[in-house]
Write a protein that holds these residues in place. Structure first.
Motif, PDB file in Angstrom:
ATOM      1  N   THR A 135       0.853  -1.061   0.018  1.00  0.00           N
ATOM      2  CA  THR A 135       0.009  -0.002  -0.038  1.00  0.00           C
ATOM      3  C   THR A 135       0.658   1.268   0.024  1.00  0.00           C
ATOM      4  OG1 THR A 135      -1.776  -1.206   1.264  1.00  0.00           O
ATOM      5  CG2 THR A 135      -1.923   1.229   1.386  1.00  0.00           C
ATOM      6  N   ILE A 136       0.687   2.221  -0.950  1.00  0.00           N
ATOM      7  CA  ILE A 136       1.229   3.475  -0.789  1.00  0.00           C
ATOM      8  C   ILE A 136       0.071   4.426   0.055  1.00  0.00           C
ATOM      9  CG2 ILE A 136       2.226   5.458  -2.218  1.00  0.00           C
ATOM     10  CD1 ILE A 136       3.608   2.694  -2.463  1.00  0.00           C
ATOM     11  N   ILE A 148      -5.130   5.935   1.378  1.00  0.00           N
ATOM     12  CA  ILE A 148      -4.686   5.010   0.452  1.00  0.00           C
ATOM     13  C   ILE A 148      -4.397   5.867  -1.056  1.00  0.00           C
ATOM     14  CG2 ILE A 148      -4.778   3.023  -0.690  1.00  0.00           C
ATOM     15  CD1 ILE A 148      -6.167   1.809   1.757  1.00  0.00           C
ATOM     16  N   LEU A 149      -3.486   5.699  -1.468  1.00  0.00           N
ATOM     17  CA  LEU A 149      -3.070   6.364  -2.598  1.00  0.00           C
ATOM     18  C   LEU A 149      -3.129   5.139  -3.764  1.00  0.00           C
ATOM     19  CD1 LEU A 149      -0.320   8.956  -1.847  1.00  0.00           C
ATOM     20  CD2 LEU A 149      -2.701   9.369  -2.506  1.00  0.00           C
ATOM     21  N   ALA A 150      -2.573   4.026  -3.432  1.00  0.00           N
ATOM     22  CA  ALA A 150      -2.606   2.890  -4.238  1.00  0.00           C
ATOM     23  C   ALA A 150      -2.316   1.597  -3.441  1.00  0.00           C
ATOM     24  CB  ALA A 150      -1.422   2.860  -5.231  1.00  0.00           C
ATOM     25  N   SER A 151      -2.676   0.474  -3.843  1.00  0.00           N
ATOM     26  CA  SER A 151      -2.721  -0.955  -3.215  1.00  0.00           C
ATOM     27  C   SER A 151      -2.628  -2.143  -4.509  1.00  0.00           C
ATOM     28  CB  SER A 151      -3.748  -1.058  -2.416  1.00  0.00           C
ATOM     29  OG  SER A 151      -3.733  -2.060  -1.578  1.00  0.00           O
ATOM     30  N   VAL A 152      -1.825  -2.865  -4.221  1.00  0.00           N
ATOM     31  CA  VAL A 152      -1.519  -4.015  -5.175  1.00  0.00           C
ATOM     32  C   VAL A 152      -1.468  -5.179  -4.248  1.00  0.00           C
ATOM     33  CG1 VAL A 152      -0.318  -4.978  -6.761  1.00  0.00           C
ATOM     34  CG2 VAL A 152      -0.572  -2.525  -6.978  1.00  0.00           C
ATOM     35  N   VAL A 180       3.077   6.447  -8.418  1.00  0.00           N
ATOM     36  CA  VAL A 180       2.165   7.154  -7.601  1.00  0.00           C
ATOM     37  C   VAL A 180       2.627   8.581  -7.814  1.00  0.00           C
ATOM     38  CG1 VAL A 180       1.508   7.666  -5.233  1.00  0.00           C
ATOM     39  CG2 VAL A 180       1.329   5.473  -6.216  1.00  0.00           C
ATOM     40  N   LEU A 181       3.956   8.879  -7.682  1.00  0.00           N
ATOM     41  CA  LEU A 181       4.343  10.218  -7.907  1.00  0.00           C
ATOM     42  C   LEU A 181       4.255  10.717  -9.411  1.00  0.00           C
ATOM     43  CD1 LEU A 181       7.658   9.932  -5.954  1.00  0.00           C
ATOM     44  CD2 LEU A 181       5.862  11.099  -5.320  1.00  0.00           C
ATOM     45  N   ALA A 187      -6.291  10.321  -2.903  1.00  0.00           N
ATOM     46  CA  ALA A 187      -6.396   9.530  -1.600  1.00  0.00           C
ATOM     47  C   ALA A 187      -7.718   9.284  -1.151  1.00  0.00           C
ATOM     48  CB  ALA A 187      -5.386  10.597  -0.508  1.00  0.00           C
ATOM     49  N   VAL A 188      -7.760   7.943  -1.035  1.00  0.00           N
ATOM     50  CA  VAL A 188      -8.850   7.244  -0.364  1.00  0.00           C
ATOM     51  C   VAL A 188      -8.918   6.832   1.161  1.00  0.00           C
ATOM     52  CG1 VAL A 188     -10.503   5.327  -0.883  1.00  0.00           C
ATOM     53  CG2 VAL A 188      -9.385   6.401  -2.850  1.00  0.00           C
ATOM     54  N   PRO A 189      -9.678   7.142   2.139  1.00  0.00           N
ATOM     55  CA  PRO A 189      -9.659   6.844   3.436  1.00  0.00           C
ATOM     56  C   PRO A 189      -9.849   5.399   3.472  1.00  0.00           C
ATOM     57  CG  PRO A 189     -11.176   8.763   3.242  1.00  0.00           C
ATOM     58  CD  PRO A 189     -10.657   8.148   1.713  1.00  0.00           C
TER      59      PRO A 189
END
Length: 306
Positions: A135-136, A148-152, A180-181, A187-189
């Motif tokens: 998770t970023i 959360i900005l990204a999750s894989v 992401v940059l 951003a998702v809570p």
């Protein structure tokens, strides 16, 4: 972007190189101070410090950053677009989190909100999770509570070890932070449900309780090798266990009892496992067959009987 990078162990190194290779201007690297290591206890810089020095990036090693006005002012003076954090090991105060234009982004080795905290890789294997991931996260003052900005995800199988998962997630995190940059996703809570915490591990967590089922002991060995290391005792000798193979049901015997010449051991619930790799104090980790050539273990011996 104008970045600071904050990390300490091997896990963080691929991300540092990936950001550098992507053309970002990394103006400072923050890492834990050098620690005594090896038999001589000489001070050894962290893997991140070694990588930063190889890249020619200035390194800062504060013992603490909270209530450290000098460090807070130095960090603010960097005039950052963002700071990237990966297993740094120090809690960042609000002043540091808010200083970069885009804040501080964390590379976390789990699918948040599962396994917030210090040992997400080991905890996922110990719990028998079927997936882990990276998770970023946009950092806030909580413990891994940021949006959360990204999750894989990545699969966790019956062959996954802490070492293999560590390396896979480190490489994945390096790729994701660059993406992401570049994309700057919203951003998702984090969800309010499904929160779990990964405690800081100690050496005692590696002690094998042979009353546990073979599957649980197998997960313990895979999760805690190489650190803190799974172990048992043979009389007054501590044996590190590097790999085991569950063998299904065993007919009889006490938990911890060796029932054949192949180092098959009785576990809880009538299950058993075979010790595949082990290590005596002061020796290297070896295959069980090599160990048995120099050290016989009689059938009926009970491991962990202290």
């Amino acid at each position: 972007m104008r970045l600071a990078f904050m990390g300490t162990p091997d896990f963080a190194v691929p991300a540092l190189y990936a950001l550098h290779d992507a053309g970002h201007k990394i103006v400072a690297v923050y890492t834990q101070p050098p620690r005594p290591a090896g038999r001589g206890q000489a001070l050894r810089p962290s893997p991140v410090q070694h990588a930063a020095e190889t890249l020619g990036i200035p390194v800062r090693c504060p013992v603490r950053v909270k209530k450290n006005q000098e460090e807070l002012e130095a960090f603010a003076a960097l005039e950052l677009d963002a700071a990237v954090v990966a297993a740094y090991g120090l809690i960042l105060p609000a002043e540091m989190l808010d200083a970069p234009k885009l804040g501080c982004l964390n590379i976390h080795a789990s699918l948040l909100p599962r396994w917030r905290g210090a040992s997400p890789i080991q905890s996922a294997i110990l719990a028998g999770d079927t997936e882990s991931g990276v998770t970023i996260m946009q950092m806030d003052v909580g413990l891994d509570t940021g949006a959360i900005l990204a999750s894989v995800p990545v699969p966790v199988t019956a062959e996954t070890t802490a070492s293999s998962l560590h390396d896979e997630l480190a490489a994945l995190g390096a790729k994701m932070i660059v993406e992401v940059l570049a994309a700057r996703p919203p951003a998702v809570p984090q969800p309010e449900s499904g929160v779990t915490y990964a405690v800081r591990l100690t050496k005692e967590d590696g002690r094998i309780d042979w009353r546990q089922p073979a599957a649980a002991i197998d997960r313990q060995v895979r999760a805690l090798t190489p650190w803190p290391g799974a172990f048992t005792t043979l009389g007054d000798v501590v044996l590190k266990i590097g790999a085991v193979l569950p063998v299904g049901a065993v007919d009889s015997g006490l938990p911890g009892e060796v029932v054949d010449e192949a180092l098959t051991v009785v576990c809880g619930g009538g299950t058993g496992l075979r010790i595949a790799r082990l290590q005596r104090p002061g020796r290297g980790m070896v295959e069980a067959a090599a160990y048995l050539r120099g050290q016989q273990v009689a059938i009926g011996t009970v491991l962990g009987g202290d």
